[in-house]
Design an enzyme around this catalytic site. Structure first.
Site, PDB file in Angstrom:
ATOM      1  CE  LYS A 128      -4.015   1.729   2.593  1.00 29.47           C
ATOM      2  NZ  LYS A 128      -4.640   1.755   3.844  1.00 29.47           N
ATOM      3  CB  SER A 146      -7.942   4.221   2.999  1.00 31.70           C
ATOM      4  OG  SER A 146      -7.167   2.952   4.032  1.00 31.70           O
ATOM      5  CB  SER A 161      -8.562   0.705   6.155  1.00 32.52           C
ATOM      6  OG  SER A 161      -8.747   2.279   5.951  1.00 32.52           O
TER       7      SER A 161
END
Ligand SMILES: [Mg+2]
Ligand SMILES: [Zn+2]
Lengths: 487, 99, 493
Positions: A76, A151, A175
């Protein structure tokens, strides 16, 4: 070649270590898959083919061995990678190349895992759909017109689309788990302090938790074991042995849960969810009972205040954490035309560099911390946090783990929740309590609702991460896995 | 009644160094009002004698020894700087307290 | 109104906030070195540059030093406390928040006793807390590095993150006209206490100790007045001047029927007065909250007890003891203290010099040199051992006062120990009686008229001939011995 991308990390690892496959061919297969599908998925913000192949070559040369050596991974974009762009999906960090690796990235490198690239996300991890990425949303491989969650939508979509077998996510309010749920993949939020935050660009320091994403529970556990453990550079890192999550996942695979007590959170098992989600959840509970588990209804009366408390605590910490993005030491600087003062340039830079959701949360957090409002908002939210923790503690006196749907609704169409920010916040209704408490939780695919994946959440006591892996693996063995349509 | 006014949002934006536009002010004021009314629900919980939780891990006294570790080089330190001069970060003039 | 008239009408209340930069090897929250004078931005890392993702870890030595300062100031040490974030934007502060302490300081409720004009005053200590320093900003394009009129600024973060201890007094009322002097005496005492702990070099001129002074005035029997905070007070003398000038300024306003506004003012070293700083409208809301990246501090009581036991002798107690040993007055001891010479003299005596001898060199010749070079006495270039050796040479009659001063000059210049300098420069007193007798006889022969006068009983005229002998022996003779010899040769003695 493309078949390689369908294999589990566990299989890839075995075949690489037995030299049936080379790490380079595995990495190349995934890079090829990325090249083939990225125009539709857009899971990556940056692909580092050279770096990944270099790492793969070192594994093939025998320089590195280990449980996941040669198995590629996506990271990420909120986690720093030395010399490789890291933006947190924000314009304010466009082009920034960190001079250092996050601790978890160091561990991936030491484990010989080629890093394919950096995945898309909501800007600074604020959002539940990746629609708040400054570089365009990621599309859900199950339905390209729908959100992949957030996210960490990029990490979840990358593994759902077979672009990577594993990915790193971060979970502040859900997330990792919510994207896992809506993409039919597995996502685990470890115990807070169980995985190092050093090098994770902070959103909400007291909640942020890096964790593993995979397509199977065992794969996820394997990655968990590689990335977790004490880090002296993170003061909140727990200096204790990591629970044996891999063994727990393998134990759970046997499909025996006799003697295990599952607590159904009463407050999260009712009409807060879509009927299809509730259906899959209930069917999963029945499947678990067949495996010998005992179901107990548990009340956690303060969980209904978790969402409001979270939306005070997280923005407050964020408003302070994001103050460093000021155009002085790194990142964007706007409006420096020689006539403006630093204050003006800073304000213009932050205005231009941050997207709307980030600005909303900075303003909200600034408000909640202001003198005169602190006690009623931030202070009260921290007290609610104590009560939520007590709810968990008393629940775990009765049951081994708590269970709920991961998210109230399946992947929704783009644009359907952006006009009303609070509607977006509801996506994390069930995942947030765990972050406030600090314990571990995992989302496992448990069924489909109108053709879209539903996630099942298992929450465990702090430092009992192994427990949730056992139950998750058992559920997986009972309900099977879910494959998205061909892209 | 609105929980937050447009003026308050403007003040908060200044405090957080955000040069928000007039349109943003209008939009944010409305949205923040909705959000604040929702999060204000924390006030319903009777928590007078409940201690606040700032950290979820019950750790205390985590220290390092007073032993130097390598720093970045000056080039590395300045590598991301929007503007630098002779080893220092360059910034526009700072508003004088007397201005 | 004169200052004295003001003080018959108004009562001042003062308060002091002092920042002390700790002398740890590394910064408070990262392992960067704290060396003074390094190239800009070479003692920085992801943590102290506030790069995205970096996290702080507290330096144990910083915590320990803060507790030791608290103990030395008679404070209670918190059993449990947290660091807090103080949020405001400023380019010398990389995170745009300062890691500090708010409502949970490490040390609270202590005191310092100071003596002024023979009377002891107790200054209450409100709190002692730990925080971090900022970077340094250079203002370019304006007049002489001032922010006003500058076109741009350059920032060096080497100092950012160095541990700072903030020591805040309780408000001190009832000092009357002595308030400025007592304020100065407090800061001096604080400096000595901190120095005795060895946790900081506490040098105001280098900024490792900095003072903010709060002042207010009220009429007798009425509530305390509105206070102003004067920043930028960077020497002991300035502490006194800042309080005095603020008392005078406020009195003038009050006498005019005006009001004092709570504000930050800046002390002007050149004029000795204060000027307004940040205005009320821009007063920042710091939005303090507990620092989530650092876990709470809960000092082990056993550790605190051991730190308490290992505290050094209090400077005031030590001064009283030394004053007695050295047999000097309170005033002389005060000047020794102010010169930073206590330890130097102590060590010189330990190395074998007499108290008077040791004090003479440090407070005389060496103090003058330090002043000329604008360095601390300790860095003037002579060690206590060298000064003791010098005094021994004088006591042995090998050097006279004038020669000793020349030898000391050589020592300070780095030419070696006193004996080496004496030999190298050929400065030893001439004790060879043969050579001295010849020099005296030569002087008599060369000045028959003066010699005649002396023989006639005008002994006062001997000075001229002694001078002549000293000249031919290049000052290396003992003047007293020369005089005796001269009178003997002339048959006068
Ligand atoms: Mg301070
Ligand atoms: Zn550093």
């Amino acid at each position: 070649m493309s078949d390689l991308t369908r294999l589990s990390a566990a299989s890839l690892s075995k075949m690489i270590s037995s030299r049936e496959l080379s790490a380079v061919e595995v990495t190349t297969a995934h890079l090829d898959r990325i090249a083939a599908v990225e125009d539709r998925v857009h899971a990556f913000l940056h692909v580092d083919a050279e770096g990944a192949l270099d790492a793969a070559r070192r594994v093939d040369a025998g320089e590195i061995t280990g449980p996941l050596a040669g198995v590629p991974i996506a990271v990420k974009d909120v986690v720093t990678t030395k010399g490789v762009p890291t933006t947190a999906a924000s314009k304010i960090l466009e082009g920034w190349k960190p001079p250092y690796d996050a601790t978890i990235v160091e561990r991936l490198k030491q484990a010989g895992m080629p890093i394919l690239g950096k995945t898309n996300m909501d800007e600074f991890a604020m959002g539940s759909s990746t629609e708040y990425s400054a570089y365009g949303a990621t599309n859900n491989p199950w339905d390209l017109g729908r959100i992949p969650g957030g996210s960490g939508g990029g990490s979840a979509a990358a593994i759902a689309a077979y672009e990577a077998p594993l990915a790193i996510g971060t979970d502040t309010g859900g997330s990792i788990r919510q994207p896992g749920a809506v993409t039919g993949t597995v996502g685990a939020k470890p115990t807070y302090g169980g995985t190092s935050r050093y090098g994770l660009i902070a959103f909400s320091s007291s909640l942020d938790t890096p964790g593993p994403c995979g397509r199977t529970v065992e794969d996820t556990a394997l990655l968990h074991a590689v990335m977790a453990g004490h880090d002296p550079r993170d003061s909140t890192s727990i200096n204790q042995p990591v629970p044996d999550v891999v063994a727990a996942a393998r134990l759970g695979k046997n499909g025996d849960l006799s003697g295990v007590k599952l607590g159904v959170v009463k407050e999260f098992a009712g009409d807060g969810s879509e009927p299809g989600v509730l259906n899959s959840f209930k069917e999963s509970l029945e499947a678990l009972v067949k495996l010998g588990a005992e179901i107990v209804e548990v009340s956690c009366p303060h969980f209904e205040y978790a969402l409001p408390a979270y939306y005070l605590i997280a923005p407050s910490e964020a408003s302070s954490n994001l103050a460093r993005f000021d155009g002085v030491r790194y990142g964007l600087r706007t409006g420096d035309d020689g006539s403006r003062s630093l204050e003006e340039v800073m304000s213009l830079t932050r205005e231009a560099g941050f997207g709307p959701e980030v600005k909303r949360r900075i303003i909200l957090g600034t408000y909640a911390l202001s003198s005169g409002y602190y006690d009623a908002y931030y202070g009260q939210a921290q007290k609610v946090r104590t009560l939520i923790t007590r709810d968990f503690q008393s629940a775990f006196e009765q049951v081994d783990v708590l269970v709920s749907p991961t998210t109230p609704f399946v992947a929704f169409p783009f644009g359907s929740r952006t006009s009303d920010p609070y509607q977006m916040y509801l996506a994390d209704l069930f995942t947030i309590p765990t972050n406030l408490y600090g314990g571990p939780a995992i989302s496992v695919p448990c069924g489909l609702s109108e053709g879209l994946p539903v996630g099942f959440q298992i929450m465990a006591p702090t430092m009992a991460d192994d427990r949730m892996y056992r139950v998750a693996a058992a559920l997986e063995s009972a309900v099977g896995s879910f494959t998205p349509p061909e892209l | 009644m609105a929980a937050i006014s447009r003026e308050e949002v403007a003040h908060l934006a200044r405090l957080s160094r955000l040069a928000v536009t007039e349109q943003e002010l209008d939009r944010f004021a409305g949205q923040l009002d909705v959000i604040l009314q929702s999060v204000a629900r924390v006030g319903e919980v009777a928590a007078e004698d409940i201690p606040p939780t700032s950290h979820s891990v019950p750790l205390t006294n985590v220290y390092r020894d007073d032993v130097p570790t390598p720093s970045l080089t000056q080039d590395e330190a300045l590598s991301g700087a929007p503007d630098a001069f002779e080893g220092r970060f360059r910034v526009p003039r700072i508003l004088d307290e007397e201005d | 109104m004169t200052y004295d008239e003001i003080l018959t009408k108004y009562e001042p209340v003062i308060g002091l906030e002092t920042h002390v930069e700790l002398g740890t090897r590394t910064k408070m929250f990262c392992g960067c070195k704290t060396d003074f004078g390094a190239e800009p931005n070479t003692q920085v890392c992801p943590v102290c540059l506030a790069l995205p993702g970096a996290l702080p870890v507290a330096n144990r030595a910083g915590i320990e030093a803060t507790i030791r300062i608290g103990l030395a100031l008679n404070c209670d040490i918190a059993e449990w406390c947290r660091m807090a974030r103080k949020n405001y934007f400023y380019p010398d502060m990389p995170k745009n928040f300062q890691t500090s302490q708010y409502d949970e300081p490490l040390c609270t409720d202590g005191y310092v006793d100071v003596t002024v004009n023979g009377t002891e005053y107790r200054i209450g200590i409100e709190r002692v807390h730990l925080e971090e320093d900022t970077g340094k900003t250079l203002h370019v394009g304006g007049a002489t590095g001032r922010i006003h009129g500058a076109t741009e600024s350059l920032v060096d973060y080497n100092r950012a993150g160095i541990p700072l201890v903030e020591i805040v007094t309780k408000p001190v009322p009832g000092l009357g006209a002595l308030a400025p002097e007592i304020a100065k005496a407090y800061v001096a005492e604080l400096r000595d206490i901190v120095r005795s702990l060895g946790v900081s070099d506490v040098r105001m001129e280098q900024g490792s100790m900095r003072c903010d002074v709060n002042t207010s005035l009220n009429l007798p029997g009425e509530e305390w007045g509105t206070r102003t905070e004067t920043k930028n007070v960077n020497s002991l003398r300035s502490v006194e001047r800042a309080v005095r000038s603020e008392i005078i300024r406020q009195a003038a306003i009050l006498d005019d029927g005006g009001k004092i506004f709570q504000e930050t003012r800046h002390f002007q070293e050149t004029t000795g007065d204060t000027r307004p700083g940040r205005s009320k409208e821009t007063a920042t809301d710091y939005r303090y909250f507990p620092e989530p990246d650092l876990v709470p501090i809960a000092p082990d009581p056993a550790w605190v007890a051991s730190l308490r036991e290992s505290l050094p002798e209090k400077p005031s107690v030590k001064r009283a003891r030394l004053r007695e040993d050295w047999g000097i007055s309170e005033v002389d001891m005060q000047s020794v203290t102010n010169a930073g010479a206590v330890e130097l003299i102590e060590e010189t005596i330990a190395a074998g010099a007499s108290p008077a001898g040791a004090r003479k060199w440090w407070m005389g010749e060496l103090a003058r040199r330090a002043n000329e070079l604008d360095v601390d006495l300790a860095e003037v270039g002579a060690t206590p051992a060298q000064v003791a050796a010098l005094q021994k040479l004088v006591d042995a009659g090998k050097l006279n006062d004038k020669l000793a001063r020349q030898v000391l000059e050589g020592v300070v210049a780095g030419e070696g120990d006193p004996a080496d300098v004496m030999a190298a420069r050929g400065l030893e007193v001439v004790n060879d009686t043969g050579a001295l007798t010849k020099a005296v006889d030569d002087a008599i022969a060369a000045n028959p008229e003066i010699a005649a006068k002396i023989r006639d009983g005008k002994v006062a005229a001997a000075g001229a001939l002694v001078g002549a002998v000293m000249k031919t022996t290049r000052g290396q003779a003992d003047a007293k011995a020369v005089r005796e010899l001269l009178l003997e040769r002339l048959g006068v003695s």
